[in-house]
Design a protein around this motif. Structure first.
Motif, short mmCIF file in Angstrom:
data_model
loop_
_atom_site.label_atom_id
_atom_site.label_comp_id
_atom_site.label_asym_id
_atom_site.label_seq_id
_atom_site.Cartn_x
_atom_site.Cartn_y
_atom_site.Cartn_z
N ARG A 1 60.95 40.57 41.54
CA ARG A 1 60.64 40.62 39.87
C ARG A 1 59.21 40.58 39.65
N GLU A 2 58.41 40.02 40.73
CA GLU A 2 57.15 40.18 40.53
C GLU A 2 56.65 41.17 41.92
N ALA A 3 55.37 41.14 42.26
CA ALA A 3 54.67 41.82 43.32
C ALA A 3 55.29 41.40 44.72
N ASP A 4 56.01 42.48 45.37
CA ASP A 4 56.77 42.09 46.34
C ASP A 4 55.71 41.55 47.60
N GLY A 5 55.95 40.16 47.95
CA GLY A 5 55.18 39.52 49.02
C GLY A 5 55.38 38.30 49.23
N LEU A 6 54.66 37.39 49.87
CA LEU A 6 55.09 36.03 50.13
C LEU A 6 54.43 35.18 49.07
N HIS A 7 55.34 34.49 48.34
CA HIS A 7 54.91 34.02 46.94
C HIS A 7 54.78 32.24 47.59
N TYR A 8 55.54 31.97 48.45
CA TYR A 8 55.09 30.72 49.19
C TYR A 8 55.75 30.70 50.39
N LEU A 9 55.28 29.47 51.28
CA LEU A 9 55.76 29.86 52.86
C LEU A 9 57.03 29.02 52.70
N PRO A 10 58.09 29.64 53.39
CA PRO A 10 59.45 28.75 53.41
C PRO A 10 59.27 27.55 54.20
N SER A 11 60.12 26.52 54.21
CA SER A 11 60.32 25.21 54.59
C SER A 11 61.54 25.07 55.12
N HIS A 12 61.71 24.72 56.40
CA HIS A 12 62.81 24.70 57.05
C HIS A 12 63.71 23.59 56.40
N GLY A 13 65.17 23.89 56.19
CA GLY A 13 65.92 22.77 55.83
C GLY A 13 67.38 23.18 56.35
N ASP A 14 68.36 22.42 55.82
CA ASP A 14 69.99 22.57 56.35
C ASP A 14 70.44 23.77 56.11
N ASP A 15 70.02 24.71 54.93
CA ASP A 15 70.41 25.64 54.54
C ASP A 15 70.05 26.84 55.58
N PRO A 16 70.98 27.47 56.16
CA PRO A 16 70.42 28.60 57.37
C PRO A 16 69.55 29.67 56.73
N SER A 17 69.57 29.98 55.25
CA SER A 17 69.00 30.98 54.63
C SER A 17 67.73 30.52 54.10
N TRP A 18 67.12 29.36 54.78
CA TRP A 18 65.87 29.03 54.24
C TRP A 18 64.74 29.88 54.69
N ILE A 19 65.05 30.74 55.56
CA ILE A 19 64.06 31.60 56.29
C ILE A 19 63.66 32.75 55.02
N PHE A 20 64.41 33.15 53.93
CA PHE A 20 64.28 34.01 52.97
C PHE A 20 63.80 33.30 51.75
N ASP A 21 63.55 31.96 51.86
CA ASP A 21 62.86 31.31 50.65
C ASP A 21 61.32 31.19 50.74
N TYR A 22 60.95 32.36 49.92
CA TYR A 22 59.32 32.79 50.14
C TYR A 22 58.98 33.58 48.73
#
Length: 334
Positions: free
Chosen positions: A313-334
């Motif tokens: 929805r904004e410029a396609d890129g890294l908005h913030y660095l993912p931080s690991h957690g219990d949800d396996p999908s945390w790797i896509f939290d950028y």
């Protein structure tokens, strides 16, 4: 990171344009072909039955995804009995290689000459008819293909009417007049209408490693990627023409080392919303993100690999660095 000099790696800096495709070993080629065609919505453009391989593209390039049936490390031969880079590996599903698109064949050869003079080991060099490639192994055993396109008419070679062998040897050291930049037709856009999702292209991947420092040294000194940001066992990189291509995470934050997942861009947000709604009834979505900067859904492929379908929805890129957690999908939290 301090201490990069402790890793004895040749200074090469391929500096590719972007991540071009992901090539996967799969447990069931038919099931995975069905998934990437009819769930992911990427068109099957080529079969190579002799080596149990399929290739997929919606026109962005000759292929964004490739699949190879696991063969317990068997030899796979191409044209003129050429032993391919996929040989001797692939006992279990996972990454065959990540492919990085170079500016041109001329630049690729220049980097190979300088790199080998400085101690770079090339595992394989290949003529794929559509591209010329060199395969380099990283410290974790992952293969990285650095390739340059050698034809703009790739559909004459990659189409479902042909099933002959594609790959042969590439004698890069004896190319007298290497090719300059060649680009795919950006107006060439295909769509698998019957598919659940409608992906345009691959954009980034996530790899888990045991030695973050060694991997950083490889990715910066040899691959020539730019480190964007790093913290707490997570590092993000980009190639020359893109904003974010690769996330490296510590292997102890995920289920296992190797390829953890990758992202497929969806150009139309309304289309993605409709896909998510339809998928909800099928029970196949692992997670959904509806944030200010992107919408995304994560689905696991038949081998459990996480595949993100996202619309920025904004410029396609890294908005913030993912931080690991219990949800396996945390790797896509950028």
């Amino acid at each position: 990171m301090d201490g990069l000099s402790t890793y004895e790696l040749p200074e090469v800096k391929f500096s590719p344009r972007r991540l071009g495709h992901v090539n996967l070993y799969v447990g069931d080629l038919a099931a995975s072909t069905e998934f990437y065609t009819n769930i992911a919505g990427v068109e099957l453009v080529r079969r190579e039955p002799t080596i149990d391989a399929t290739f997929f593209s919606n026109g962005n390039t000759h292929h964004d995804v490739a699949l190879m049936q696991c063969r317990s490390g068997a030899v796979r031969k191409g044209r003129d009995d050429y032993v391919q880079a996929s040989s001797f590996r692939g006992e279990v599903p996972g990454l065959n290689h990540l492919a990085w698109e170079m500016q041109s064949e001329a630049v690729l050869i220049e980097k190979l000459k300088a790199g080998t003079a400085n101690g770079l080991e090339i595992k394989f060099s290949a003529d794929h008819l559509i591209s010329h490639s060199a395969y380099i192994e990283d410290p974790e055993g992952n293969y990285h293909e650095f390739y340059a396109d050698v034809t703009e008419d790739w559909r004459s070679i990659f189409n479902t009417d042909r099933e002959d062998l594609v790959t042969g040897n590439w004698d890069w050291q004896n190319i007298e007049t290497p090719l300059g930049p060649l680009r795919s037709d950006m107006e060439d856009k295909r769509r698998v209408e019957s598919a659940l999702f409608h992906a345009r292209c691959v954009s980034r991947a996530v790899i888990a490693v045991e030695d973050l420092g060694y991997s950083e040294a490889f990715l910066t000194s040899i691959a020539g990627l730019t480190l964007i940001e790093q913290a707490d066992g997570v590092s993000a990189y980009r190639a020359e023409m893109s904003a974010y291509d690769l996330l490296i995470v510590s292997a102890d934050t995920v289920a296992r080392p190797g390829l953890v997942g990758f992202s497929l861009l969806v150009e139309d947000e309304a289309d993605l919303k409709a896909s998510i709604s339809k998928a909800g009834g099928k029970g196949i979505i692992a997670s959904v993100t509806d944030a200010g900067h992107k919408m995304s859904a994560v689905v696991n492929d038949p081998d459990g690999l996480a595949v993100e379908f996202y619309h920025p929805r904004e410029a396609d890129g890294l908005h913030y660095l993912p931080s690991h957690g219990d949800d396996p999908s945390w790797i896509f939290d950028y």
